[in-house]
Write a protein that holds these residues in place. Sequence first.
Motif, short mmCIF file in Angstrom:
data_model
loop_
_atom_site.label_atom_id
_atom_site.label_comp_id
_atom_site.label_asym_id
_atom_site.label_seq_id
_atom_site.Cartn_x
_atom_site.Cartn_y
_atom_site.Cartn_z
N ARG A 139 47.97 87.35 -42.62
CA ARG A 139 46.76 87.20 -41.79
C ARG A 139 45.51 87.08 -42.64
O ARG A 139 44.60 86.31 -42.33
CB ARG A 139 46.65 88.37 -40.82
N ALA A 140 45.47 87.83 -43.76
CA ALA A 140 44.31 87.75 -44.65
C ALA A 140 44.23 86.36 -45.28
O ALA A 140 43.14 85.77 -45.37
CB ALA A 140 44.39 88.82 -45.73
N ARG A 141 45.37 85.81 -45.71
CA ARG A 141 45.37 84.46 -46.29
C ARG A 141 44.95 83.43 -45.25
O ARG A 141 44.18 82.51 -45.55
CB ARG A 141 46.76 84.10 -46.82
N LYS A 142 45.42 83.60 -44.04
CA LYS A 142 45.06 82.67 -42.97
C LYS A 142 43.56 82.73 -42.69
O LYS A 142 42.91 81.70 -42.51
CB LYS A 142 45.85 83.03 -41.71
N LYS A 143 43.00 83.94 -42.68
CA LYS A 143 41.57 84.11 -42.44
C LYS A 143 40.76 83.41 -43.53
O LYS A 143 39.78 82.71 -43.25
CB LYS A 143 41.23 85.59 -42.39
N LEU A 144 41.17 83.60 -44.79
CA LEU A 144 40.47 82.95 -45.90
C LEU A 144 40.57 81.43 -45.80
O LEU A 144 39.60 80.71 -46.05
CB LEU A 144 41.04 83.41 -47.23
N ARG A 145 41.74 80.94 -45.43
CA ARG A 145 41.93 79.50 -45.30
C ARG A 145 41.02 78.93 -44.22
O ARG A 145 40.38 77.90 -44.40
CB ARG A 145 43.40 79.20 -44.99
N TYR A 146 40.92 79.63 -43.08
CA TYR A 146 40.05 79.16 -42.00
C TYR A 146 38.58 79.23 -42.39
O TYR A 146 37.80 78.35 -42.04
CB TYR A 146 40.32 79.94 -40.71
N GLN A 147 38.19 80.28 -43.14
CA GLN A 147 36.80 80.35 -43.61
C GLN A 147 36.48 79.18 -44.52
O GLN A 147 35.42 78.56 -44.40
CB GLN A 147 36.57 81.67 -44.34
N TYR A 148 37.41 78.87 -45.43
CA TYR A 148 37.20 77.74 -46.33
C TYR A 148 37.06 76.44 -45.55
O TYR A 148 36.16 75.65 -45.81
CB TYR A 148 38.37 77.65 -47.32
N LEU A 149 37.93 76.25 -44.57
CA LEU A 149 37.87 75.02 -43.78
C LEU A 149 36.59 74.93 -42.96
O LEU A 149 36.00 73.85 -42.83
CB LEU A 149 39.10 74.91 -42.87
N GLU A 150 36.13 76.07 -42.42
CA GLU A 150 34.87 76.06 -41.65
C GLU A 150 33.69 75.72 -42.55
O GLU A 150 32.80 74.96 -42.15
CB GLU A 150 34.67 77.42 -40.99
N GLU A 151 33.69 76.25 -43.78
CA GLU A 151 32.61 75.92 -44.72
C GLU A 151 32.66 74.44 -45.09
O GLU A 151 31.63 73.78 -45.21
CB GLU A 151 32.72 76.78 -45.97
N LEU A 152 33.87 73.92 -45.25
CA LEU A 152 34.03 72.51 -45.58
C LEU A 152 33.52 71.63 -44.45
O LEU A 152 32.79 70.66 -44.68
CB LEU A 152 35.52 72.22 -45.85
N VAL A 153 33.86 71.97 -43.22
CA VAL A 153 33.39 71.22 -42.05
C VAL A 153 31.86 71.28 -41.98
O VAL A 153 31.19 70.27 -41.73
CB VAL A 153 34.03 71.75 -40.76
N SER A 154 31.31 72.46 -42.21
CA SER A 154 29.86 72.63 -42.15
C SER A 154 29.16 71.76 -43.19
O SER A 154 28.16 71.10 -42.89
CB SER A 154 29.51 74.10 -42.35
#
Length: 124
Positions: free
Chosen positions: A41-56
């Motif tokens: 879950r922690a890895r998934k959370k980090l992956r989603y944060q990275y993707l959200e920053e990339l989208v932004s």
Amino acid sequence: MEDNKMVAGKVKKPGKRGRKPAKIDLKAKLERSRQSARECRARKKLRYQYLEELVSSKERAICALREELEMYKQWCSAMDQGKIPSEIKALLTGDEQKIPQSSSSTKASKNGKNSSIGSSNAQS
């Protein structure tokens, strides 16, 4: 040799050879499973944060490109009416200080590169 068993044509002897059934404590196994799930879950959370920053960052780059496109459209419509925008005059005369944009983007424009790419990378 009375304890021997016939299995698939081979004589099976009782003894200590072979793999023993795993006698892992059930609680320890459950705890390892829970820990693994937490890490997942922690890895998934980090992956989603990275993707959200990339989208932004991509959205910011898109906005910058739209603004630049709108500016070029205004320049073209002004030139269609026979007017030369002051920014283009400054580029033609080589006077970079009159241009309201940063000097790095005008240098990139002179080199034929897209000026918004450099500025969008600087933002992220």
